[in-house]
Scaffold this active site. Structure first.
Site, mmCIF file in Angstrom:
data_model
loop_
_atom_site.group_PDB
_atom_site.id
_atom_site.type_symbol
_atom_site.label_atom_id
_atom_site.label_comp_id
_atom_site.label_asym_id
_atom_site.label_seq_id
_atom_site.Cartn_x
_atom_site.Cartn_y
_atom_site.Cartn_z
ATOM 1 C CG ASP A 8 -1.985 -1.041 1.608
ATOM 2 O OD1 ASP A 8 -1.790 -2.586 0.406
ATOM 3 O OD2 ASP A 8 -3.181 -0.766 2.217
ATOM 4 C CG ASP A 51 -7.225 0.114 1.124
ATOM 5 O OD1 ASP A 51 -7.178 -1.227 1.275
ATOM 6 O OD2 ASP A 51 -6.664 0.740 1.882
ATOM 7 C CG HIS A 53 -11.157 1.565 0.092
ATOM 8 N ND1 HIS A 53 -10.661 -0.168 0.401
ATOM 9 C CD2 HIS A 53 -10.088 1.951 1.003
ATOM 10 C CE1 HIS A 53 -10.830 -0.500 1.460
ATOM 11 N NE2 HIS A 53 -9.790 0.617 1.870
ATOM 12 C CG HIS A 93 -8.561 5.192 2.961
ATOM 13 N ND1 HIS A 93 -9.372 5.619 3.606
ATOM 14 C CD2 HIS A 93 -7.406 4.237 2.793
ATOM 15 C CE1 HIS A 93 -9.550 3.934 3.887
ATOM 16 N NE2 HIS A 93 -8.405 3.021 3.564
ATOM 17 C CE LYS A 121 -4.231 -3.939 1.182
ATOM 18 N NZ LYS A 121 -4.874 -3.026 2.413
ATOM 19 C CB CYS A 166 -2.016 -2.540 5.660
ATOM 20 S SG CYS A 166 -3.645 -2.353 5.337
HETATM 21 ZN ZN LIG Z 1 -8.779 0.956 3.442
#
Ligand SMILES: [Zn+2]
Length: 213
Positions: A8, A51, A53, A93, A121, A166
């Site tokens: 990340d 990450d 999202h 984020h 992810k 993470c």
């Molecule tokens: Zn996140």
């Protein structure tokens, strides 16, 4: 066979402009770049995770009309499962396909020159993820384990952000899955760096046989 897992290292986790910046996170970007090319290391594979999202991800405080960093009790996403987990809500984020979710520029450029594996992810909106292997419930698996197995990886070296979220959870998953697991401490930064938090973290790593080198 050894793999380097870069967790990340994305704009939203980097000072000064990231929405969820990890203190001093920007200081590890160039060292990581050097580590990728360190010939002594002989990485068999290099993996970068993101990450990743959707706009309404469950970990965003906004979705719950709460302040960022407030606590939340997550309910299992599996129908009929009454399990819960305590969590923390975050500022928005790493929204997919935005500047914030892009890898840090020097790493991004690196991906244009070489074929590094990118593993995403956090793309299912109804659950939180910390580990790059699976969601916090260990229901949905990312492609990471399968990819590492396919390439006969037995040892993983983990760097990136953040050490106490993470990076930690990815290391614990890796150790549980049977990988020989090392976190390279000069190439990661924690959110909480006070002595007590760091001591707890080290005890946790010890208990899973994770090396902090
Ligand atoms: Zn996140």
């Amino acid at each position: 066979m050894k793999a380097l897992l870069i967790i990340d290292v994305q704009n939203d986790f980097l000072p000064p402009n990231g929405t969820l910046a990890v203190p001093h996170g920007d200081e590890i970007v160039h060292p990581i770049l050097e580590l990728i090319h360190d010939e002594k290391q002989d990485w068999h594979r290099v993996v970068m995770t993101r990450d990743w999202h959707p706009k309404n991800h469950i970990s965003f405080a906004k979705r719950h009309n709460q302040e960022p960093y407030s606590k939340i009790t997550y309910k299992s996403p599996k129908p009929g499962d009454k399990t819960t987990q305590e969590g923390v809500l975050w500022p928005v984020h790493c929204i997919q396909n935005t500047r914030g979710s892009q890898l840090a520029d020097p790493l991004l450029k690196e991906t244009y020159k070489n074929h590094y594996k990118i593993v995403d992810k956090g793309f299912l909106s109804d659950r939180e993820y910390y580990s790059a292997f699976h969601d916090i419930w260990n229901f949905h698996k990312t492609e990471l384990h399968e990819y590492l197995q396919k390439h006969h990886i037995t040892e993983v070296y983990i760097v990136g952000l953040a050490l106490d979220y993470c990076v930690k959870e990815t290391a614990i998953s890796a150790a549980k899955l049977g990988y020989k697991t090392t976190i390279l401490k000069d190439y990661t930064k924690p959110v909480n760096s006070d002595d007590e938090s760091m001591m707890k973290l080290k005890e946790e790593f010890n208990s899973y046989n994770i090396k902090l080198d």
